[in-house]
Design an enzyme around this catalytic site. Structure first.
Site, PDB file in Angstrom:
ATOM      1  CB  ALA A  79     -15.156  77.662   4.666  1.00 46.05           C
ATOM      2  CG  ASP A  80     -12.538  83.943   5.222  1.00 46.66           C
ATOM      3  OD1 ASP A  80     -12.653  83.956   6.463  1.00 46.66           O
ATOM      4  OD2 ASP A  80     -12.485  84.966   4.527  1.00 46.66           O
ATOM      5  CD  GLN A  81     -19.909  84.794   2.342  1.00 45.33           C
ATOM      6  OE1 GLN A  81     -20.371  85.185   3.404  1.00 45.33           O
ATOM      7  NE2 GLN A  81     -20.628  84.135   1.453  1.00 45.33           N
ATOM      8  N   GLY A 116     -14.424  81.148  -0.310  1.00 45.39           N
ATOM      9  CA  GLY A 116     -13.266  80.295  -0.537  1.00 45.39           C
ATOM     10  C   GLY A 116     -13.306  79.059   0.341  1.00 45.39           C
TER      11      GLY A 116
END
Length: 203
Positions: A79-81, A116
């Site tokens: 996960a990433d933001q 994401g």
């Protein structure tokens, strides 16, 4: 194993994020945490990508792939933001001065969060998704910025926008458009839909 999770092994979350861990735990999923050993900024630079949504998904995929390479047979969640405001991409602020600069730049403007996620098993990308939220920050005076930073403490430098919406950061906003889980950095509904489709959930 929980009553909800039907997999033979727990999921792996390739993240140190306490918030993401809490979201998975509250949803009743069985998981372990194995942080990814990647250089996010180096991957971002070498990718040539400029859009926040593309970068969020790429980094989520790379995190999941790195952990998958040492976790045979396991479903790994990356996960990433990213935060984008008027064509500028923001990273986590460096110290209190950086947090204050972020807040001045975001004050009175609407910015976009891209969250994401990716799921990889044995090096194969099985699922990816990017979700969007739009956040409108109220006009902040220097006094309000100082008061917020004094109250928030180190938490102001722990997230990309210098705020945590689930905590004191909620005071900074006049309008929010988007999914709560996206704002917290893990689009939970599409993730659960994928896992359900794989027969991994009892609900």
């Amino acid at each position: 194993m929980t009553a909800v999770w039907r997999g033979s092994n727990p999921l792996i979350l390739a993240s140190r994020s306490q918030v993401r861990q809490a979201l998975l735990a509250n949803a009743g999923l069985s998981f372990e945490t194995v942080p990814a050993a990647i250089d996010e900024r180096a991957i971002q630079r070498s990718s040539g990508l400029a859009r926040g949504d593309e970068i969020a998904v790429r980094l989520a995929c790379e995190k999941a792939r790195e952990v998958s390479s040492r976790s045979a047979g396991r479903y790994v969640i990356g996960a990433d933001q990213t935060l984008e405001c008027e064509d500028r991409l923001f990273n986590k602020p460096a110290g209190r001065a950086g947090a204050a600069e972020h807040l001045r730049a975001l004050s009175g403007r609407t910015h976009t969060l891209h969250a994401g996620i990716a799921i990889v098993r044995d090096g194969k990308l099985l699922f990816e998704n990017v979700s969007v939220a739009r956040m409108t920050m109220r006009e902040l005076s220097e006094e309000a910025i100082e008061a917020y930073l004094n109250a928030a403490g180190d938490a102001a430098t722990a997230s990309v926008g210098a705020y945590q919406l689930e905590k004191l950061g909620v005071h900074l906003f006049s309008r929010i458009d988007g999914d709560h889980f996206t704002i917290l950095g893990l689009p939970l509904l599409p993730l659960l839909a994928f896992l359900r489709g794989q027969g991994l959930l009892s609900l």
